[in-house]
Scaffold this active site. Structure first.
Site: not given
Ligand code: 6PG
Length: 476
Positions: A16, A76, A132, A187-188
């Site tokens: 944030g 959050v 990130g 994406h994740n």
């Molecule tokens: C992003 C990442 C972010 C996070 C993951 C990690 O796109 O910036 O995907 O959302 O680093 O959620 O996920 P895990 O902790 O489940 O590996």
């Protein structure tokens, strides 16, 4: 009275805070708030001078510091905390104000919150943000979902803070309701598959080819100059090259082999199961993290369960095979993830433009990669494409890799090195390219034990054989 801020951010943990700083760095006045005021004070002490920030202690003052219609980014922890913030904000907001949940919320929650906010005269957007901490600060990939008119109100700000690739900002209105968080979820999931495939390649390079971590790091560095060019391959080279200051050993050698997870990969896999979409790469990646977490069980099993005797022979020719196997498996993981988004789009009436999803993933996000350009081109040319593997570029890439891919899987299996994502991707590929598989027998069995009926290859309709328990047919 002080000038009102154009947008607000509540939740000043690192994501944030960095988003707020990114927005302010574009000359936009930003209101900031955090449940614990000390965090807001800390934010102002650290970054207050960077831009035009208005900090408030109470939610009411925060809301009052915003121009209308208010636009409030909620950053959050996913789950109950998001509902808590919405509950607090709702009575203080006016009709048409926009609440923007930019966390990793589960899309069914976003669908519910959208309806709840609408019932209160508010607009709600579920926005996926990837990249990130650094991405949030310098340019993330943004996947906004929700009311298109609400998106128009924030479009300029979002476009100004997003990563830019070839002059195109990595943000577009994804679709209504939960579409933005859905796309971020996939994406994740792809991120999980990518990471698992990299880990399997590393395992093979160390435990089959016999290289040490820095040598494997150099290979990844080199791979990053070709088709595999991507953020995750790049940082793999860096992580493998790192020496642990405490022991002088490669850092990866002192990290415990138990993967954490926050749930988005699991959500992706569950959703694919519900949609009936084969999502083997991502799902195996989730299972592999689960297996990694059973550390004490694995330790006990290591001394009990038999495996092959590892060969001492170092086979450097396998390095190029592993690269090709990694690339082919990666193509499959993306083909599956995109097929899942397509199915979800049809199911939910979202009208997702898959080429645009590939476009906004080219920069800023964790899975950013050169080959997303190819995916974009594929969907630009064939918006209703069933499967990416059917586009000549990918058909050829996998055809060129397949012999190597098979060799790697045979070798790994002989040596007892687990490669669930590599091998399940190849099985998917072999299953997908097969005109006739063995499901005829599945149907025969289902008909035998449960009169579930079957279709015939030579006639229309449903058929049932009146099976006697000895396998003969009961006479009519
Ligand atoms: C992003 C990442 C972010 C996070 C993951 C990690 O796109 O910036 O995907 O959302 O680093 O959620 O996920 P895990 O902790 O489940 O590996």
């Amino acid at each position: 009275m002080a000038e009102k801020s154009r947008i607000g951010v509540t939740g000043l943990a690192v994501m944030g805070a960095n988003l707020a700083r990114n927005i302010a760095s574009r000359g936009v006045p930003v209101a900031v708030h955090n449940r614990t005021y000390a965090k807001t004070e800390q934010f102002m002490a650290d970054y207050g001078a960077e831009g035009d920030f208005t900090a408030s202690e109470s939610v009411k003052d925060f809301v009052d510091s915003l121009e209308t219609p208010r636009k409030i980014i909620v950053m959050v922890k996913a789950g109950k905390p998001v509902d808590g913030v919405i509950e607090e904000l709702t009575p203080l907001l006016d009709e048409g104000d926009i609440i923007i949940d930019a966390g990793n919320s589960h899309f069914p929650d976003t669908v519910r919150r959208t309806a709840e906010c609408e019932a209160n005269g508010l607009r709600f957007m579920g926005v996926g943000v990837s990249g990130g901490e650094e991405g949030a600060l310098l340019g993330p990939s943004i996947m906004p979902g929700g009311d298109p008119a609400a998106y128009e109100e924030v479009r300029e700000i979002f476009e100004s803070i997003a990563a830019v690739v070839d002059g195109t900002p990595c943000v577009t209105h994804v679709g209504p309701g939960g579409a933005g968080h859905y796309v971020k979820m996939v994406h994740n999931g792809i991120e999980y598959a990518d990471i698992q495939l990299i880990a399997e390649a590393y395992d093979l390079l160390t435990n089959v080819v016999g290289l040490d971590a820095p040598a494997v790091g150099k290979i990844f560095e080199e791979w990053n100059t070709g088709d595999l060019d991507s953020f995750l391959i790049e940082i793999t080279g860096k992580v493998l090259a790192k020496t642990d200051a405490r022991t002088g050993r490669p850092l990866v050698d002192v990290i415990v082999d138990q993967a954490g997870q926050k749930g988005t990969g699991t959500w992706t896999a569950i959703d694919a199961l519900q949609l009936g979409i084969p999502l083997t790469g991502i799902t195996e990646a989730v299972f592999a993290r689960g297996l990694s977490a059973l550390r004490s069980e694995r330790k006990a099993a290591a001394g009990v369960l038999a495996g092959p005797t590892p060969s001492k022979e170092v086979d450097e020719s396998l390095v190029e095979d592993i690269r090709l196997a990694l690339y082919a498996s990666k193509v499959v993981a993306y083909a599956q993830g995109f097929a899942q988004m397509r199915a979800a789009s049809v199911e939910n009436g979202w009208d997702l433009k898959l080429g645009e999803m590939a476009t906004i993933w080219r920069g800023g996000c964790i899975i950013r990669a050169r080959f997303l350009n190819r995916i974009r081109e594929a969907y630009d040319e064939h918006p209703d494409l069933d499967n990416l593997l059917m586009v000549p570029y990918f058909t050829e890439a996998v055809a060129n890799a397949q012999d190597a891919w098979r060799r790697v899987i045979v070798k790994a299996t002989e040596q007892g090195v687990p490669i669930p994502a590599f091998s399940s991707s190849l099985s998917y590929y072999d299953g997908y390219r097969r005109e006739r598989g063995p499901a005829n027998l599945i149907q025969g069995l289902r008909d035998f034990f449960g009169a579930h009926t079957y279709k015939r290859i030579d006639a229309e309709g449903s058929f049932h054989t009146r099976w006697a328990q000895d396998g003969t047919e009961v006479e009519a």
